[in-house]
Write a protein that holds these residues in place. Structure first.
Motif, PDB file in Angstrom:
ATOM      1  N   PRO A 229     -48.944  44.428  19.548  1.00 27.20           N
ATOM      2  CA  PRO A 229     -49.738  45.513  18.940  1.00 27.20           C
ATOM      3  C   PRO A 229     -51.108  45.038  18.444  1.00 27.20           C
ATOM      4  N   LEU A 230     -51.135  43.862  17.800  1.00 29.17           N
ATOM      5  CA  LEU A 230     -52.410  43.336  17.310  1.00 29.17           C
ATOM      6  C   LEU A 230     -53.330  42.985  18.481  1.00 29.17           C
ATOM      7  N   ILE A 231     -52.780  42.365  19.517  1.00 29.51           N
ATOM      8  CA  ILE A 231     -53.593  41.994  20.677  1.00 29.51           C
ATOM      9  C   ILE A 231     -54.203  43.233  21.315  1.00 29.51           C
ATOM     10  N   THR A 232     -53.392  44.250  21.483  1.00 27.87           N
ATOM     11  CA  THR A 232     -53.876  45.481  22.116  1.00 27.87           C
ATOM     12  C   THR A 232     -54.940  46.152  21.258  1.00 27.87           C
ATOM     13  N   HIS A 233     -54.700  46.225  19.966  1.00 24.00           N
ATOM     14  CA  HIS A 233     -55.624  46.900  19.048  1.00 24.00           C
ATOM     15  C   HIS A 233     -56.987  46.213  19.046  1.00 24.00           C
ATOM     16  N   ARG A 234     -56.987  44.890  18.979  1.00 24.72           N
ATOM     17  CA  ARG A 234     -58.265  44.170  18.939  1.00 24.72           C
ATOM     18  C   ARG A 234     -58.954  44.158  20.296  1.00 24.72           C
ATOM     19  N   TYR A 235     -58.192  43.946  21.366  1.00 26.00           N
ATOM     20  CA  TYR A 235     -58.805  43.878  22.688  1.00 26.00           C
ATOM     21  C   TYR A 235     -59.513  45.187  23.016  1.00 26.00           C
ATOM     22  N   LEU A 236     -58.960  46.294  22.581  1.00 29.39           N
ATOM     23  CA  LEU A 236     -59.549  47.611  22.858  1.00 29.39           C
ATOM     24  C   LEU A 236     -60.471  48.059  21.735  1.00 29.39           C
ATOM     25  N   ALA A 237     -60.991  47.088  20.978  1.00 31.57           N
ATOM     26  CA  ALA A 237     -62.014  47.353  19.947  1.00 31.57           C
ATOM     27  C   ALA A 237     -61.550  48.383  18.935  1.00 31.57           C
ATOM     28  N   ARG A 238     -60.245  48.371  18.643  1.00 34.58           N
ATOM     29  CA  ARG A 238     -59.660  49.228  17.610  1.00 34.58           C
ATOM     30  C   ARG A 238     -59.812  50.717  17.916  1.00 34.58           C
ATOM     31  N   ARG A 239     -59.958  51.052  19.169  1.00 28.93           N
ATOM     32  CA  ARG A 239     -60.023  52.467  19.551  1.00 28.93           C
ATOM     33  C   ARG A 239     -58.598  53.001  19.639  1.00 28.93           C
ATOM     34  N   ARG A 240     -58.276  53.915  18.748  1.00 32.80           N
ATOM     35  CA  ARG A 240     -56.879  54.325  18.572  1.00 32.80           C
ATOM     36  C   ARG A 240     -56.299  54.989  19.809  1.00 32.80           C
ATOM     37  N   ALA A 241     -57.062  55.872  20.428  1.00 32.42           N
ATOM     38  CA  ALA A 241     -56.532  56.589  21.590  1.00 32.42           C
ATOM     39  C   ALA A 241     -56.212  55.611  22.717  1.00 32.42           C
ATOM     40  N   LEU A 242     -57.101  54.667  22.962  1.00 32.27           N
ATOM     41  CA  LEU A 242     -56.859  53.683  24.015  1.00 32.27           C
ATOM     42  C   LEU A 242     -55.695  52.771  23.654  1.00 32.27           C
ATOM     43  N   THR A 243     -55.611  52.413  22.377  1.00 33.12           N
ATOM     44  CA  THR A 243     -54.509  51.553  21.942  1.00 33.12           C
ATOM     45  C   THR A 243     -53.167  52.242  22.137  1.00 33.12           C
ATOM     46  N   ARG A 244     -53.092  53.526  21.770  1.00 30.55           N
ATOM     47  CA  ARG A 244     -51.827  54.268  21.960  1.00 30.55           C
ATOM     48  C   ARG A 244     -51.442  54.314  23.433  1.00 30.55           C
ATOM     49  N   ASP A 245     -52.426  54.577  24.285  1.00 28.55           N
ATOM     50  CA  ASP A 245     -52.148  54.632  25.721  1.00 28.55           C
ATOM     51  C   ASP A 245     -51.630  53.289  26.224  1.00 28.55           C
ATOM     52  N   ALA A 246     -52.297  52.203  25.821  1.00 32.76           N
ATOM     53  CA  ALA A 246     -51.879  50.878  26.277  1.00 32.76           C
ATOM     54  C   ALA A 246     -50.490  50.522  25.768  1.00 32.76           C
ATOM     55  N   LEU A 247     -50.209  50.807  24.498  1.00 27.28           N
ATOM     56  CA  LEU A 247     -48.888  50.472  23.941  1.00 27.28           C
ATOM     57  C   LEU A 247     -47.786  51.279  24.618  1.00 27.28           C
ATOM     58  N   ASP A 248     -48.057  52.542  24.939  1.00 27.36           N
ATOM     59  CA  ASP A 248     -47.066  53.352  25.650  1.00 27.36           C
ATOM     60  C   ASP A 248     -46.767  52.755  27.020  1.00 27.36           C
ATOM     61  N   ARG A 249     -47.808  52.315  27.699  1.00 23.11           N
ATOM     62  CA  ARG A 249     -47.609  51.754  29.035  1.00 23.11           C
ATOM     63  C   ARG A 249     -46.941  50.381  28.963  1.00 23.11           C
ATOM     64  N   LEU A 250     -47.225  49.620  27.926  1.00 20.95           N
ATOM     65  CA  LEU A 250     -46.543  48.342  27.748  1.00 20.95           C
ATOM     66  C   LEU A 250     -45.058  48.539  27.479  1.00 20.95           C
ATOM     67  N   GLU A 251     -44.745  49.533  26.667  1.00 25.63           N
ATOM     68  CA  GLU A 251     -43.329  49.820  26.389  1.00 25.63           C
ATOM     69  C   GLU A 251     -42.607  50.263  27.655  1.00 25.63           C
ATOM     70  N   MET A 252     -43.283  51.059  28.477  1.00 32.25           N
ATOM     71  CA  MET A 252     -42.683  51.471  29.746  1.00 32.25           C
ATOM     72  C   MET A 252     -42.452  50.256  30.649  1.00 32.25           C
ATOM     73  N   ALA A 253     -43.407  49.313  30.648  1.00 34.28           N
ATOM     74  CA  ALA A 253     -43.239  48.108  31.462  1.00 34.28           C
ATOM     75  C   ALA A 253     -42.069  47.266  30.953  1.00 34.28           C
ATOM     76  N   ARG A 254     -41.925  47.187  29.618  1.00 34.15           N
ATOM     77  CA  ARG A 254     -40.810  46.415  29.051  1.00 34.15           C
ATOM     78  C   ARG A 254     -39.471  47.035  29.425  1.00 34.15           C
TER      79      ARG A 254
END
Length: 613
Positions: A229-254
């Motif tokens: 979560p921290l890696i995703t949040h910082r890599y995407l410059a703390r943009r919440r919408a992009l972070t939510r999208d990335a975390l959802d897709r990471l969870e799907m990959a897991r």
């Protein structure tokens, strides 16, 4: 900035195979141009027992500022004058600049391909990665938390602020050394993602495609990382919408990995091919489409976006090559920086970048930089101004800049009853100082057009309700050559004040402007409230430290006001009668004229521009 990768070899596997994996010959020093400088690849040592590849990135601080054109203020603005624009850690500290160079110079190795030796990318190697200066927001502990779960042995020694003054403590930089047996492609992907995460300060605008880049580089390790979560949040410059999208897709990959199936097979709840429901077009999109249609009809090539905000309209203009000169203006440096990132000004080709510039400026003041344009746009801008300051904007745009075409949009307050989520009596935005009915907007627009030699046409934007009209109203002003008085020939410099709507939001302390004011035979207008320390030019009223000069029509009575010695100006004439000169210091506007004072920068009658001072 420097990054080295070292491996050791054996008799059966020489260390120089690192050159095959990196696609860089150990016997040659190579250089590569980047957007912000030059990248050099060379081998300090290359033997069968030990081989080291070095990536040295030379960052040109001046080029960095030039490529960041418009992300702060225009050249010459405060941000560009700051020494920090040229003297900073970017040329030396590993950051997103190094990560981008890494992906450019070692792109084939990053993808895990080697045409000459196809079996090598899948082979783990004993690697030692060294970064002498790594900014680590979170300190050595965070560095270890990010790299150790990936199988690295981590050494992160803090760099002291000054070795000669140990009492000053440590800086936020560390000397990073990673050791472990890894595939080279995996090691490069770890660095590509985690270097900018630790720096936490990307040099370019983070757009939605950054999610895809993160997931590609993080495939196989990021979804199971304890700090994902921290890696995703910082890599995407703390943009919440992009972070939510990335975390959802990471969870799907897991989940897909745990279920030994493809992520696409799990994420099949929505059949996109059968989703034929028409989605409403956002009003902001309709507004931009309507503005672009007007500009194309007018044949405009050089366009001003006044109050450009985050640059949405500027971006649309850039897509159309007929607009050869595009200038966005906003008073907010933060908005201009956001616009520059959104537009990727630092990545635009030179010819494309030459078409656009972002300037900081207040629209209530005349600005010589804004003259000579074919068209100007005020999209959802005027309602953000206090009503007493609106005449200053009128003069700055219609009297000062005088483009051939001016497009103005503003909300239609009558339509607010159709917004189900908008409480009764509330404005659409907390910063709106007023919202006009159709009649109020048209009265204002016709008065402005008549005062400055323009014609005006009105168009609806959005679905037009038969009872309350469209959600947005648009006015197209067209300059009539030789028609109408201008500021230069001494004619009226602001529109008459009868357009001000009853019940409009007003500045606390500002005098209410009556509808009959400034009419022939009527009383002079009361001026707006002054602000402490600087008189606000009104037409007869006064606030704290404020001055109002009187104006009359035939038979009209002068307004009242006290003079601030630091802001004395002569008055402007009323529609049919002469203005009454302003009093001298300590004088009174009741009765006879005072000595007055003429500002050498504004000869002749006082201007509506001064209403903002």
């Amino acid at each position: 900035m420097l990054l080295t990768i070292t491996t050791t070899g054996t008799a059966g596997r020489p260390a120089t195979e690192l050159g095959f994996l990196l696609h860089k010959h150990p016997d040659r020093a190579q250089r590569f141009s980047t957007a912000h400088g030059t990248a050099h690849v060379f081998y300090p040592e290359a033997t069968e027992e030990r081989c080291t590849a070095a990536l040295l990135l030379e960052v040109d601080p001046v080029a960095l500022v030039r490529r960041a054109r418009g992300r702060g203020t225009a050249p010459g603005g405060a941000a560009h004058q700051a020494l920090g624009q040229y003297v900073n850690d970017r040329p030396y500290a590993a950051s997103s600049l190094l990560a981008v160079a890494l992906s450019t110079v070692y792109s084939t190795a990053l993808k895990g391909r080697c045409a000459a030796r196809p079996e090598l990318p899948a082979t783990p190697l004993p690697l030692r990665v060294s970064v002498p200066a790594l900014p680590a927001r979170g300190g050595p502990d965070l560095v270890r938390r990010l790299f150790e779960p990936l199988g690295w042995t981590v050494s992160a020694d803090p760099v002291p602020l000054d070795e000669n003054f140990p009492e000053w403590g440590d800086s936020r930089y560390v000397r990073l050394v990673l050791e472990g047996e890894q595939r080279l492609a995996d090691a490069l992907r770890h660095l590509y993602v985690l270097l900018p995460v630790l720096d936490d300060n990307k040099h370019y605008w983070v757009s939605p495609d950054e999610v895809d880049k993160l997931l590609r580089a993080g495939e196989g390790w990021l979804e199971n990382h304890p700090e994902h979560p921290l890696i995703t949040h910082r890599y995407l410059a703390r943009r919440r919408a992009l972070t939510r999208d990335a975390l959802d897709r990471l969870e799907m990959a897991r989940l897909a990995e745990a279920d030994d199936t493809a992520a696409e097979e799990l994420d099949n709840a929505v059949d996109e091919t059968s989703d034929t429901e028409d989605r409403p077009v956002p009003l902001a999109v309709r507004r931009r489409e309507a503005i672009l249609a007007v500009l194309r009809e007018a044949g405009a090539a050089r366009v001003l976006d006044l109050g450009c905000g985050q640059g949405q309209l500027v971006g649309e203009l850039l897509k159309d090559r007929r607009f050869t000169g595009i200038t966005g203006v906003d008073v907010s440096v933060r908005a201009l920086r956001t616009a520059a990132r959104r537009l990727r000004l630092d990545r635009l080709p030179e010819r494309q970048a030459a078409r656009v510039q972002l300037l900081q400026g207040a629209l209530t003041y005349t600005d010589s930089r804004l003259k000579g344009y074919d068209a100007a746009v005020l999209s959802e801008v005027i309602e953000h101004l206090d009503l007493p300051r609106l005449p200053a904007l009128e003069y700055a745009v219609f009297g000062g800049a005088r483009p051939a075409t001016v497009v103005v949009t503003t909300p239609n307050v009558e339509y607010n009853v159709r917004w189900e989520t908008l409480p009764a009596g509330h404005s659409r935005h907390a910063d709106h100082r007023f919202e006009w009915t159709r009649e109020e907007f048209r009265t204002w627009a016709r008065t402005v057009a008549g005062a400055h030699g323009y014609t005006v046409e009105f168009r609806p934007v959005g679905p037009e309700d038969p009872e309350v009209g469209p959600p947005t109203q648009l006015a197209v002003f067209r300059l009539v050559p030789g028609n109408g008085p201008t500021a230069e020939d001494g004619g009226p410099r602001t529109a008459a004040a009868g357009y001000l709507p009853a019940g409009a939001n007003e500045v606390p302390g500002a005098a209410r402007v009556p509808r009959s004011a400034d009419a022939p035979g009527g009383a002079g207008l009361p001026g707006s409230a002054g602000v402490p320390g600087g008189a606000r030019r009104g037409r007869g009223g006064a606030g704290p430290d404020g001055a109002g000069s009187a104006a009359t029509g035939p038979g009209g009575a002068p307004g009242t006001g006290t003079a601030d010695p630091g802001h004395l100006r002569t008055t402007r004439p009323g529609p049919d009668g002469p203005g009454i000169p302003g009093p001298g210091p300590g004088g009174s506007a009741l009765g006879g004229p005072g000595p007055g004072h003429t500002d050498p920068d504004h000869p002749g009658p006082a201007t509506a521009k001064e209403a903002a001072e």
